[in-house]
Design a protein around this motif. Structure first.
Motif, PDB file in Angstrom:
ATOM      1  N   ARG A  96       0.991  -1.300  -0.124  1.00 20.24           N
ATOM      2  CA  ARG A  96      -0.130  -0.025   0.099  1.00 20.24           C
ATOM      3  C   ARG A  96       0.838   1.217  -0.038  1.00 20.24           C
ATOM      4  O   ARG A  96       0.338   2.344  -0.352  1.00 20.24           O
ATOM      5  N   GLN A  97       1.892   1.073   0.268  1.00 20.99           N
ATOM      6  CA  GLN A  97       3.112   2.402   0.354  1.00 20.99           C
ATOM      7  C   GLN A  97       3.633   2.570  -0.891  1.00 20.99           C
ATOM      8  O   GLN A  97       4.051   3.792  -1.356  1.00 20.99           O
ATOM      9  N   VAL A  98       3.768   1.609  -2.058  1.00 23.03           N
ATOM     10  CA  VAL A  98       4.435   1.580  -3.214  1.00 23.03           C
ATOM     11  C   VAL A  98       3.930   2.710  -4.148  1.00 23.03           C
ATOM     12  O   VAL A  98       4.681   3.647  -4.651  1.00 23.03           O
ATOM     13  N   PRO A  99       2.438   3.027  -4.235  1.00 25.41           N
ATOM     14  CA  PRO A  99       2.132   4.155  -5.075  1.00 25.41           C
ATOM     15  C   PRO A  99       2.654   5.700  -4.729  1.00 25.41           C
ATOM     16  O   PRO A  99       3.060   6.323  -5.668  1.00 25.41           O
ATOM     17  N   ALA A 100       2.702   5.577  -3.578  1.00 27.13           N
ATOM     18  CA  ALA A 100       2.882   7.202  -2.969  1.00 27.13           C
ATOM     19  C   ALA A 100       4.534   7.429  -3.078  1.00 27.13           C
ATOM     20  O   ALA A 100       5.355   8.399  -2.872  1.00 27.13           O
ATOM     21  N   LEU A 101       5.546   6.033  -3.350  1.00 27.82           N
ATOM     22  CA  LEU A 101       6.933   6.373  -3.545  1.00 27.82           C
ATOM     23  C   LEU A 101       7.370   6.783  -5.042  1.00 27.82           C
ATOM     24  O   LEU A 101       8.369   6.449  -5.309  1.00 27.82           O
ATOM     25  N   LYS A 102       6.378   6.810  -5.884  1.00 33.13           N
ATOM     26  CA  LYS A 102       6.775   7.023  -7.139  1.00 33.13           C
ATOM     27  C   LYS A 102       7.790   8.436  -7.370  1.00 33.13           C
ATOM     28  O   LYS A 102       7.614   9.311  -6.627  1.00 33.13           O
ATOM     29  N   GLN A 103       8.721   8.214  -8.031  1.00 28.96           N
ATOM     30  CA  GLN A 103       9.498   9.183  -8.373  1.00 28.96           C
ATOM     31  C   GLN A 103       9.818   9.518  -9.938  1.00 28.96           C
ATOM     32  O   GLN A 103       9.590   8.348 -10.570  1.00 28.96           O
ATOM     33  N   LYS A 104      10.271  10.502 -10.268  1.00 27.39           N
ATOM     34  CA  LYS A 104      10.566  10.901 -11.691  1.00 27.39           C
ATOM     35  C   LYS A 104      12.150  11.101 -11.835  1.00 27.39           C
ATOM     36  O   LYS A 104      12.580  11.693 -11.232  1.00 27.39           O
ATOM     37  N   ILE A 105      12.451  10.537 -13.229  1.00 25.99           N
ATOM     38  CA  ILE A 105      14.025  10.968 -13.438  1.00 25.99           C
ATOM     39  C   ILE A 105      13.939  11.625 -14.819  1.00 25.99           C
ATOM     40  O   ILE A 105      13.418  10.912 -15.609  1.00 25.99           O
ATOM     41  N   ALA A 106      14.268  12.856 -14.860  1.00 27.78           N
ATOM     42  CA  ALA A 106      14.166  13.596 -16.215  1.00 27.78           C
ATOM     43  C   ALA A 106      12.507  13.735 -16.410  1.00 27.78           C
ATOM     44  O   ALA A 106      12.367  13.943 -17.695  1.00 27.78           O
ATOM     45  N   GLY A 107      11.626  13.787 -15.604  1.00 26.42           N
ATOM     46  CA  GLY A 107      10.411  13.978 -15.743  1.00 26.42           C
ATOM     47  C   GLY A 107       9.538  12.654 -16.171  1.00 26.42           C
ATOM     48  O   GLY A 107       8.465  12.921 -16.435  1.00 26.42           O
ATOM     49  N   LYS A 108      10.466  11.611 -16.124  1.00 30.40           N
ATOM     50  CA  LYS A 108       9.654  10.303 -16.621  1.00 30.40           C
ATOM     51  C   LYS A 108       9.812   9.544 -15.323  1.00 30.40           C
ATOM     52  O   LYS A 108      10.904   9.325 -14.567  1.00 30.40           O
ATOM     53  N   SER A 109       9.029   8.516 -15.184  1.00 28.36           N
ATOM     54  CA  SER A 109       9.027   7.434 -14.291  1.00 28.36           C
ATOM     55  C   SER A 109       9.799   6.153 -15.020  1.00 28.36           C
ATOM     56  O   SER A 109       9.574   5.897 -16.185  1.00 28.36           O
ATOM     57  N   LEU A 110      10.469   5.190 -14.173  1.00 30.02           N
ATOM     58  CA  LEU A 110      11.160   4.047 -14.863  1.00 30.02           C
ATOM     59  C   LEU A 110      10.150   2.993 -15.215  1.00 30.02           C
ATOM     60  O   LEU A 110       9.130   3.014 -14.449  1.00 30.02           O
ATOM     61  N   PRO A 111      10.228   2.382 -16.114  1.00 34.73           N
ATOM     62  CA  PRO A 111       9.127   1.419 -16.605  1.00 34.73           C
ATOM     63  C   PRO A 111       8.963   0.390 -15.479  1.00 34.73           C
ATOM     64  O   PRO A 111       7.778  -0.112 -15.194  1.00 34.73           O
TER      65      PRO A 111
END
Length: 288
Positions: A96-111
């Motif tokens: 349940r914590q996973v979606p809130a941990l989303k990060q972006k690199i150069a404006g994009k998320s890793l696949p």
């Protein structure tokens, strides 16, 4: 919940000089990894306990936080509740914590991060329906079966784990995820059987995914990947024309699914091999 013995074996691949991910962070941690006799899972839990304080800590190494939290939850989900107490965290809480941990690199998320977040959303429901074998699914995403498949004991252990997940799925009430989960298990069982030399059975499971294509609701990546694996199997058997047909179908007929770039890269490599085309366009013999 699968039995706690799942965690007792390790996938240390030392005999061939090759190596797979030694822990959830993807790098060596100094923890003890030993080969088991009937199961495939690494001692990832030991590694993660040594290398991180969890999603709220600051010791994330190789993986983005969402991916790491998902992988830790995935491994914990394969254990009994009593075994999970050893690590001080529950799989449900981590998922349940996973979606809130989303990060972006150069404006994009890793696949891989987007894939982990999408899979983890299932656990946001009040009464979530668990994923059937999330670590084995992620192993496929990272091409782990190519490495593990060289070791019969580990592959047999994975197949046994998948059979247990299948039995649990068959005994559970039907849900909106049932077909997706069945197709996932079929794809992974097909891979294990292929590496164990049971090619006819493997082909049956790859075909089973395709037969249920119209009923898949969420995991649409399974169909082009089943075509890919079926095509690779045909290529190994010298059935080049059939292999090319399957690979072209996987390439041309499916778009906008999870990990699409990864799958297209593998399809293209397989097509080059099937057509006997080298990197510079030079015709070369194709080995099965």
């Amino acid at each position: 919940m699968l039995p706690s013995s799942v965690s007792r074996s390790a996938a240390r691949l030392s005999s061939s000089g090759s190596s797979f991910i030694t822990c959830a962070t993807g790098s060596s941690c100094g923890a003890s990894h030993t080969r088991g006799t009937g199961r495939w899972l690494t001692s990832t839990q030991t590694c993660s306990a040594r290398r991180t304080r969890g999603p709220s800590g600051n010791q994330f190494f190789s993986f983005p936080q969402a991916t790491y939290a998902y992988m830790k939850a995935a491994y914990l989900s394969m254990l009994t509740k009593d075994d999970c107490l050893t690590f001080g965290e529950s799989a449900l809480t981590l998922f349940r914590q996973v979606p809130a941990l989303k990060q972006k690199i150069a404006g994009k998320s890793l696949p891989t991060e987007k894939f982990a977040i999408r899979k983890a959303r299932r656990y946001l429901a009040e009464n979530p329906i668990p994923l059937p074998a999330p670590p084995l699914e992620m192993m496929y995403i990272w091409n782990g079966y190519t490495v593990i498949g060289k070791h019969k004991d580990l592959t047999e252990g994975m197949l046994k784990t998948l059979d247990e997940a299948q039995a649990k799925l068959d005994s559970s009430p039907r849900t909106e995820f049932s077909i997706d989960d069945q197709c996932l298990l079929s794809l992974l069982k097909g891979l294990c059987l292929k590496h164990l030399g049971h090619q006819e059975e493997a082909e049956h499971y790859f075909t089973l995914v395709l037969c249920n294509e119209t009923q898949i609701k969420y995991d649409h990546y399974l169909v082009p990947n089943a075509l890919l694996e079926h095509g690779l199997l045909c290529l190994e058997q010298g059935r080049k024309d059939e292999a090319i047909k399957l690979l072209e179908a996987a390439k041309q007929n499916y778009k906008n699914y999870s990990m699409e770039s990864r799958t297209h890269f593998r399809i293209q490599a397989a097509l080059h091999k099937a057509k006997g085309t080298g990197e510079n366009g030079v015709h070369v013999p194709s080995s099965p």
